[in-house]
Write a protein that holds these residues in place. Structure first.
Motif, PDB file in Angstrom:
ATOM      1  N   ASP A   8      -5.440  13.216   6.922  1.00  0.00           N
ATOM      2  CA  ASP A   8      -5.650  13.919   8.183  1.00  0.00           C
ATOM      3  C   ASP A   8      -7.030  14.560   8.279  1.00  0.00           C
ATOM      4  O   ASP A   8      -7.460  14.947   9.365  1.00  0.00           O
ATOM      5  CB  ASP A   8      -4.605  15.033   8.363  1.00  0.00           C
ATOM      6  CG  ASP A   8      -3.183  14.498   8.423  1.00  0.00           C
ATOM      7  OD1 ASP A   8      -2.979  13.380   8.950  1.00  0.00           O
ATOM      8  OD2 ASP A   8      -2.272  15.207   7.945  1.00  0.00           O
ATOM      9  N   GLU A  10     -10.758  15.081   8.787  1.00  0.00           N
ATOM     10  CA  GLU A  10     -11.839  14.372   9.482  1.00  0.00           C
ATOM     11  C   GLU A  10     -13.136  14.609   8.713  1.00  0.00           C
ATOM     12  O   GLU A  10     -13.509  15.755   8.473  1.00  0.00           O
ATOM     13  CB  GLU A  10     -11.993  14.901  10.900  1.00  0.00           C
ATOM     14  CG  GLU A  10     -10.801  14.684  11.783  1.00  0.00           C
ATOM     15  CD  GLU A  10     -10.980  15.358  13.132  1.00  0.00           C
ATOM     16  OE1 GLU A  10     -12.107  15.353  13.671  1.00  0.00           O
ATOM     17  OE2 GLU A  10      -9.985  15.913  13.621  1.00  0.00           O
ATOM     18  N   GLU A  12     -17.277  14.259   8.207  1.00  0.00           N
ATOM     19  CA  GLU A  12     -18.550  14.175   8.928  1.00  0.00           C
ATOM     20  C   GLU A  12     -19.665  14.047   7.896  1.00  0.00           C
ATOM     21  O   GLU A  12     -19.735  14.833   6.949  1.00  0.00           O
ATOM     22  CB  GLU A  12     -18.746  15.446   9.757  1.00  0.00           C
ATOM     23  CG  GLU A  12     -19.993  15.475  10.576  1.00  0.00           C
ATOM     24  CD  GLU A  12     -20.089  16.751  11.411  1.00  0.00           C
ATOM     25  OE1 GLU A  12     -21.182  16.989  11.941  1.00  0.00           O
ATOM     26  OE2 GLU A  12     -19.096  17.506  11.521  1.00  0.00           O
ATOM     27  N   ASN A  27      -7.865  20.673  15.055  1.00  0.00           N
ATOM     28  CA  ASN A  27      -6.791  19.869  14.461  1.00  0.00           C
ATOM     29  C   ASN A  27      -5.569  20.703  14.067  1.00  0.00           C
ATOM     30  O   ASN A  27      -4.508  20.148  13.805  1.00  0.00           O
ATOM     31  CB  ASN A  27      -7.290  19.043  13.271  1.00  0.00           C
ATOM     32  CG  ASN A  27      -7.687  19.876  12.079  1.00  0.00           C
ATOM     33  OD1 ASN A  27      -8.197  20.978  12.210  1.00  0.00           O
ATOM     34  ND2 ASN A  27      -7.467  19.346  10.891  1.00  0.00           N
TER      35      ASN A  27
END
Length: 134
Positions: A8, A10, A12, A27
């Motif tokens: 889950d 994310e 970057e 989120n």
């Protein structure tokens, strides 16, 4: 949502490393008070001098080694070490160029700020920060 699984998170990619957004309002809508990041900093890289005007921060080193600055104080941290950064305090994190592995850092900021949960102001071009590592 009460659970955030590995898949889950994310990720970057930044100039100085990879930032994993673990908990933030985008989120985890109930995350009004915390922002949690999983950070990977590659050898020779670092998150240069910056500050969080409205957030306190805890930096927990999970693996590798880092050169951690809080204002003009520098410490070498090893796994298990923690740095506490008061609100609006200039700080930076670097990994030595000859390090054998990236550093892995768990970062907790609070309170959460905006949808990203995070705010940072670059201070790397300001003195004394621009000359500290020279």
């Amino acid at each position: 949502m009460c659970f955030v699984c590995q898949d889950d998170v994310e990720w970057e990619e930044l100039d100085w490393g990879d930032l994993g957004w673990v908990v933030r309002p985008a989120n985890v809508p109930d995350a009004a008070n915390l922002c949690v990041l999983d950070v990977k900093i590659q050898p020779g890289q670092g998150h240069d001098f910056h500050r969080h005007p409205n957030q306190e921060e805890v930096i927990f080193l999970r693996s590798g080694e880092i050169e951690q600055w809080v204002l003009e104080e520098r410490r070498q941290l090893v796994p298990g070490d923690v740095a506490f950064i008061p609100k609006d305090t200039v700080h930076a994190t670097f990994v030595a160029a000859d390090a054998t592995e990236p550093a892995r850092v768990l970062v907790v900021l609070g309170p959460s700020h905006g949808l990203d949960g995070y705010e940072a102001v670059d201070a790397s071009a300001e003195e004394p920060w621009a000359s500290l590592r020279s």
